[in-house]
Design a protein around this motif. Structure first.
Motif, mmCIF file in Angstrom:
data_model
loop_
_atom_site.group_PDB
_atom_site.id
_atom_site.type_symbol
_atom_site.label_atom_id
_atom_site.label_comp_id
_atom_site.label_asym_id
_atom_site.label_seq_id
_atom_site.Cartn_x
_atom_site.Cartn_y
_atom_site.Cartn_z
ATOM 1 N N ALA A 1 -17.614 67.216 106.607
ATOM 2 C CA ALA A 1 -18.578 66.116 106.627
ATOM 3 C C ALA A 1 -19.184 65.941 108.010
ATOM 4 C CB ALA A 1 -17.892 64.825 106.184
ATOM 5 N N ARG A 2 -18.362 66.039 109.041
ATOM 6 C CA ARG A 2 -18.879 65.903 110.407
ATOM 7 C C ARG A 2 -19.930 66.970 110.691
ATOM 8 N NH1 ARG A 2 -18.093 67.707 115.695
ATOM 9 N NH2 ARG A 2 -18.382 66.018 117.232
ATOM 10 N N THR A 3 -19.643 68.205 110.306
ATOM 11 C CA THR A 3 -20.601 69.288 110.511
ATOM 12 C C THR A 3 -21.902 69.019 109.766
ATOM 13 O OG1 THR A 3 -18.816 70.896 110.791
ATOM 14 C CG2 THR A 3 -20.982 71.766 110.191
ATOM 15 N N GLU A 4 -21.781 68.545 108.529
ATOM 16 C CA GLU A 4 -22.969 68.280 107.705
ATOM 17 C C GLU A 4 -23.807 67.133 108.268
ATOM 18 O OE1 GLU A 4 -23.984 66.890 103.118
ATOM 19 O OE2 GLU A 4 -22.059 67.875 103.551
ATOM 20 N N VAL A 5 -23.144 66.054 108.678
ATOM 21 C CA VAL A 5 -23.870 64.904 109.221
ATOM 22 C C VAL A 5 -24.614 65.288 110.493
ATOM 23 C CG1 VAL A 5 -23.596 62.616 110.267
ATOM 24 C CG2 VAL A 5 -22.349 63.196 108.174
ATOM 25 N N LEU A 6 -23.947 66.036 111.363
ATOM 26 C CA LEU A 6 -24.593 66.461 112.603
ATOM 27 C C LEU A 6 -25.743 67.422 112.337
ATOM 28 C CD1 LEU A 6 -21.477 66.957 114.908
ATOM 29 C CD2 LEU A 6 -23.175 65.119 115.019
ATOM 30 N N ALA A 7 -25.565 68.314 111.385
ATOM 31 C CA ALA A 7 -26.599 69.309 111.082
ATOM 32 C C ALA A 7 -27.867 68.650 110.556
ATOM 33 C CB ALA A 7 -26.076 70.322 110.069
ATOM 34 N N GLU A 8 -27.724 67.548 109.834
ATOM 35 C CA GLU A 8 -28.875 66.880 109.243
ATOM 36 C C GLU A 8 -29.442 65.777 110.121
ATOM 37 O OE1 GLU A 8 -28.486 65.690 105.205
ATOM 38 O OE2 GLU A 8 -27.308 67.444 104.639
ATOM 39 N N SER A 9 -28.868 65.562 111.294
ATOM 40 C CA SER A 9 -29.286 64.444 112.129
ATOM 41 C C SER A 9 -30.537 64.741 112.940
ATOM 42 C CB SER A 9 -28.157 64.063 113.090
ATOM 43 O OG SER A 9 -27.957 65.096 114.048
ATOM 44 N N SER A 10 -30.832 66.037 113.174
ATOM 45 C CA SER A 10 -31.952 66.482 114.010
ATOM 46 C C SER A 10 -31.854 65.962 115.440
ATOM 47 C CB SER A 10 -33.300 66.073 113.405
ATOM 48 O OG SER A 10 -33.525 64.670 113.523
ATOM 49 N N LEU A 11 -30.627 65.622 115.863
ATOM 50 C CA LEU A 11 -30.409 65.143 117.223
ATOM 51 C C LEU A 11 -29.708 66.209 118.046
ATOM 52 C CD1 LEU A 11 -29.046 61.562 116.442
ATOM 53 C CD2 LEU A 11 -31.335 62.132 117.230
ATOM 54 N N ASP A 12 -29.913 66.166 119.340
ATOM 55 C CA ASP A 12 -29.183 67.048 120.240
ATOM 56 C C ASP A 12 -27.854 66.365 120.564
ATOM 57 O OD1 ASP A 12 -28.206 68.781 122.103
ATOM 58 O OD2 ASP A 12 -29.691 68.315 123.656
ATOM 59 N N VAL A 13 -26.805 66.809 119.904
ATOM 60 C CA VAL A 13 -25.507 66.150 120.058
ATOM 61 C C VAL A 13 -24.601 66.887 121.040
ATOM 62 C CG1 VAL A 13 -25.587 65.186 117.751
ATOM 63 C CG2 VAL A 13 -24.544 67.434 118.113
ATOM 64 N N SER A 14 -25.114 67.929 121.670
ATOM 65 C CA SER A 14 -24.264 68.732 122.549
ATOM 66 C C SER A 14 -23.751 67.939 123.737
ATOM 67 C CB SER A 14 -25.038 69.960 123.038
ATOM 68 O OG SER A 14 -26.220 69.560 123.722
ATOM 69 N N ALA A 15 -24.507 66.918 124.116
ATOM 70 C CA ALA A 15 -24.115 66.155 125.302
ATOM 71 C C ALA A 15 -23.226 64.961 124.966
ATOM 72 C CB ALA A 15 -25.362 65.666 126.045
ATOM 73 N N ASP A 16 -23.073 64.647 123.693
ATOM 74 C CA ASP A 16 -22.299 63.477 123.311
ATOM 75 C C ASP A 16 -21.540 63.744 122.016
ATOM 76 O OD1 ASP A 16 -21.198 61.029 122.900
ATOM 77 O OD2 ASP A 16 -23.080 59.924 122.761
ATOM 78 N N SER A 17 -20.298 64.129 122.141
ATOM 79 C CA SER A 17 -19.487 64.450 120.963
ATOM 80 C C SER A 17 -19.026 63.198 120.232
ATOM 81 C CB SER A 17 -18.266 65.273 121.383
ATOM 82 O OG SER A 17 -17.468 64.535 122.303
ATOM 83 N N SER A 18 -19.274 62.000 120.783
ATOM 84 C CA SER A 18 -18.815 60.764 120.155
ATOM 85 C C SER A 18 -19.777 60.266 119.083
ATOM 86 C CB SER A 18 -18.625 59.668 121.213
ATOM 87 O OG SER A 18 -19.871 59.243 121.733
#
Length: 276
Positions: free
Chosen positions: A45-62
């Motif tokens: 679920a975490r992978t799916e939510v991040l993949a669909e967010s269109s955000l650059d999450v590399s700088a903030d894993s929280s």
């Protein structure tokens, strides 16, 4: 954005409506903590939510974090709540549910009572435990949303366990809205028939026929999607003058017509209205 800066704990967030809500929050600029019993489902679920967010999450894993939690076990919920910092989270959503038992209450083919107790343990007591222990850690003017279901007020045959459990959740919602206000708002989503992963175990042909038959009986001629429920939960989390509310999001299930127009003369397209 509606979810910008919103911080939400989603118990039951590894699938279905909880996961859909997580997507809405993250897409809107918020962050979520997903909790459920399965570490594999949480990671997926975490992978799916991040993949669909269109955000650059590399700088903030929280932005999306996870925690393994069995909400039916109060001692686990208590320990989980103790790990939270006071005021760190704005919202709590409890959407966890177990496989719903279907069958008669009475008679030789009656359901074992333990089946209904099992549903209560997860869906009702899970919500109760989470509110009891996590609510005190939420930020001022935060919100709690439970997920019940339309079968409480429009039950189907052999659906007594779900009807009773959903009714208990609705009662808990109203009582807690009085108890926790004005510091916290408490609302409840009552979804109608929704095509979530809970039907994945079914034979595909039977599942598709069931979904199609249900859709044909609804005014909107479709069943719900998880995204419909995610948007509705987000509304309940952020509507600042809304508390003690049970929101039906059911495609018109509450007014659906069960009689077939092919066999009911009063609903036939060729019939005339009775004279008064």
């Amino acid at each position: 954005a509606q979810a910008e800066g919103l911080r939400v704990i989603v118990v039951g967030g590894s699938s279905g409506m909880g996961k859909a809500l997580a997507k809405e929050v993250v897409r809107g600029g918020g962050r979520v903590l997903l909790a459920s019993r399965s570490v594999e489902k949480l990671d997926s679920a975490r992978t799916e939510v991040l993949a669909e967010s269109s955000l650059d999450v590399s700088a903030d894993s929280s932005i999306v974090t996870v925690a393994v939690l069995d909400a039916s076990a109060e001692e686990q919920v208590d320990a989980f709540a103790e790990s939270l910092k006071a005021g760190e989270w704005d919202g709590l959503v409890v959407s966890c549910a177990d496989k719903a038992p279907h069958g008669a209450v009475c008679g030789t083919d009656a359901l074992p009572t333990k089946a209904t107790r099992g549903l209560f343990d997860v869906k009702f007591w899970g919500a109760y435990h989470c509110c009891k222990h996590i609510a005190p850690k939420l930020a001022e003017r935060g919100a709690i949303v439970f997920v019940a279901g339309v079968l409480n007020r429009r039950p189907g045959l052999n659906c007594a366990p779900l009807a009773a459990t959903n009714g208990a959740l609705e009662g808990l919602t109203r009582a807690l809205a009085l108890e926790l206000g004005p510091r916290l708002r408490v609302n409840c989503l009552s979804p109608g028939f929704c095509a979530t992963e809970r039907f994945d175990h079914m034979d595909p042909t039977k599942r598709d026929a069931m979904l199609r038959n249900t859709a044909d009986s609804l005014p909107l001629r479709r069943v719900g999607e998880p995204s419909d429920m995610g948007k509705a939960i987000l509304y309940l989390l952020t509507a600042s003058f809304c508390t003690g509310v049970v929101l039906d999001v059911d495609g018109g299930h509450g007014i659906r017509q069960y009689a077939s127009t092919a066999t009911d003369p009063m609903r036939s397209t060729n019939s005339s209205s009775p004279q008064s």
